[in-house]
Design a protein around this motif. Sequence first.
Motif, mmCIF file in Angstrom:
data_model
loop_
_atom_site.group_PDB
_atom_site.id
_atom_site.type_symbol
_atom_site.label_atom_id
_atom_site.label_comp_id
_atom_site.label_asym_id
_atom_site.label_seq_id
_atom_site.Cartn_x
_atom_site.Cartn_y
_atom_site.Cartn_z
ATOM 1 N N MET A 48 36.663 -17.549 46.567
ATOM 2 C CA MET A 48 36.285 -16.382 47.363
ATOM 3 C C MET A 48 34.790 -16.387 47.678
ATOM 4 S SD MET A 48 38.842 -14.741 48.232
ATOM 5 C CE MET A 48 37.960 -13.360 48.939
ATOM 6 N N HIS A 49 33.994 -16.856 46.722
ATOM 7 C CA HIS A 49 32.549 -16.919 46.928
ATOM 8 C C HIS A 49 32.219 -17.833 48.106
ATOM 9 C CE1 HIS A 49 28.657 -15.837 45.204
ATOM 10 N NE2 HIS A 49 28.234 -17.045 45.485
ATOM 11 N N ARG A 50 32.914 -18.974 48.151
ATOM 12 C CA ARG A 50 32.718 -19.918 49.262
ATOM 13 C C ARG A 50 33.125 -19.291 50.595
ATOM 14 N NH1 ARG A 50 32.093 -25.889 47.802
ATOM 15 N NH2 ARG A 50 30.366 -25.469 46.428
ATOM 16 N N ILE A 51 34.324 -18.675 50.596
ATOM 17 C CA ILE A 51 34.847 -18.120 51.849
ATOM 18 C C ILE A 51 33.920 -17.014 52.357
ATOM 19 C CG2 ILE A 51 36.755 -16.800 52.861
ATOM 20 C CD1 ILE A 51 38.646 -18.375 50.956
ATOM 21 N N THR A 52 33.556 -16.069 51.462
ATOM 22 C CA THR A 52 32.687 -14.972 51.912
ATOM 23 C C THR A 52 31.324 -15.513 52.328
ATOM 24 O OG1 THR A 52 32.059 -14.551 49.612
ATOM 25 C CG2 THR A 52 33.821 -13.191 50.511
ATOM 26 N N GLY A 53 30.887 -16.565 51.673
ATOM 27 C CA GLY A 53 29.603 -17.156 52.040
ATOM 28 C C GLY A 53 29.634 -17.728 53.442
ATOM 29 N N VAL A 54 30.715 -18.445 53.761
ATOM 30 C CA VAL A 54 30.836 -19.043 55.100
ATOM 31 C C VAL A 54 30.964 -17.942 56.161
ATOM 32 C CG1 VAL A 54 32.351 -20.416 56.568
ATOM 33 C CG2 VAL A 54 31.781 -21.226 54.288
ATOM 34 N N ALA A 111 27.452 -10.856 46.969
ATOM 35 C CA ALA A 111 26.287 -10.404 46.212
ATOM 36 C C ALA A 111 26.651 -10.152 44.756
ATOM 37 C CB ALA A 111 25.721 -9.135 46.847
ATOM 38 N N LEU A 112 27.745 -9.424 44.548
ATOM 39 C CA LEU A 112 28.139 -9.090 43.178
ATOM 40 C C LEU A 112 28.504 -10.344 42.385
ATOM 41 C CD1 LEU A 112 30.311 -5.925 43.886
ATOM 42 C CD2 LEU A 112 28.128 -5.958 42.684
ATOM 43 N N ALA A 144 34.792 -6.554 36.318
ATOM 44 C CA ALA A 144 33.807 -5.503 36.584
ATOM 45 C C ALA A 144 33.338 -5.528 38.031
ATOM 46 C CB ALA A 144 32.616 -5.646 35.638
ATOM 47 N N ILE A 145 33.032 -6.728 38.542
ATOM 48 C CA ILE A 145 32.524 -6.758 39.920
ATOM 49 C C ILE A 145 33.640 -6.401 40.907
ATOM 50 C CG2 ILE A 145 30.706 -8.449 39.389
ATOM 51 C CD1 ILE A 145 32.451 -10.350 41.291
ATOM 52 N N ILE A 146 34.878 -6.786 40.583
ATOM 53 C CA ILE A 146 35.980 -6.400 41.472
ATOM 54 C C ILE A 146 36.128 -4.878 41.448
ATOM 55 C CG2 ILE A 146 38.493 -6.517 41.802
ATOM 56 C CD1 ILE A 146 38.343 -9.445 40.838
#
Lengths: 148, 258
Positions: free
Chosen positions: A38-44, A94-95, A119-121
Amino acid sequence: MSTTASTAAEAGASDRTGASRRSGTFYRGDPGMWSWVMHRITGVLTFFFLFVHVLDTALVRVSPNAYDEVIETYKSPVVNLLEVGLVGAVLYHALNGIRVILVDFWSKGAKYQRPMLWAIIGVWVVVMIPGTYFMLERTVSELFGGGH
Amino acid sequence: MTAVADTAHDTSQIPAPEGSVTVTVKILRFNPEVDDEPHWESYDVPALPTDRVLNLLFNIKNYVDGTLSFRRSCAHGICGSDAMQINGINRLACKVLVKDLLAKKGKQTTITVAPIKGLPTMKDLYVDMEPFFEAYRAVKPYLIAYGNEPTRERIQSQADRERFDDTTKCILCAACTSSCPVYWADGSYFGPAAIVNAHRFIFDSRDEGSEERLDILNDAEGVWRCRTTFNCTDACPRGIQVTKAIQEVKRALLFKRV
């Protein structure tokens, strides 16, 4: 000094026919893997937004009128939905970024990676519910609501 | 014998003890002499809840198809031979109990078994471990000491021993390395197991080769390729906190402290 030379060459030359590095089956990984996906996808996605954003902002140097016209096309329900998506993507990135920093630099980060993910979710959901409401309120009332 | 994927296998010869239920074992099979690509084959076999997945594989091999190939040695979770992808995650076949895989009441249980990823499949469920051991050897996984040999044993305090206790447990089964998305994408990454075994000596107070090993792991294919996905920690049959160990090596490199 007793260093054994790597036997890479020998291993590569040996007779290993028919062997293929297998990929393809689904790996049901740790939640940490999915957080990384998810970090990769949201980053792109965020990168694509920034790309468009730099282009449309640069347009003001070309001609303020053209800039106004382009910005005017953004006032549509579809773009409004995209905005919600953008806020969701940036917020997650960010989270989770903070989580990854803690995993990297806090000595107990690896131990608490899963609780930190939950927690971040949690924070993401808590922020996104009112956030989505306020961002879409106007669009929804204009589309479906009669009077304003 | 050319086996088609949906050929029904005759599993009636497998003894079905009292209390056993029928489960479907779906195995990713590959014979390099016949097949171009691996393919799935299903076997409906009787299984006791107390059976391990390894028992089911042996029943299939002994009673249905003797060509089914997999590695196992001690069959008690010590030797690390039978790491395979069971229901989508890397586990030792000798440590996974059927009762933990049973579907909810009334539903047919399917257990999928595939070879571990990222290493070349030789046949059925066993892979070429050589790239894995090559990375292991590259980190110098042995005690390095310079100077004269001491006349008595090398003393170590309990606190110093504690620092690398976790990483001494590794059995080199490759469950961690073959669960790593970075390793799947690029086999030149050292992989978690090699780093775990480097960690075991880097943080050993008796060892003098820490700098050499840290230099090796500081390489482009070293610890920095780790993306902390924690698949390795989840996969380790010995419960080693693999990602934590990798992070400790990263921090040792960053802050020049061992």
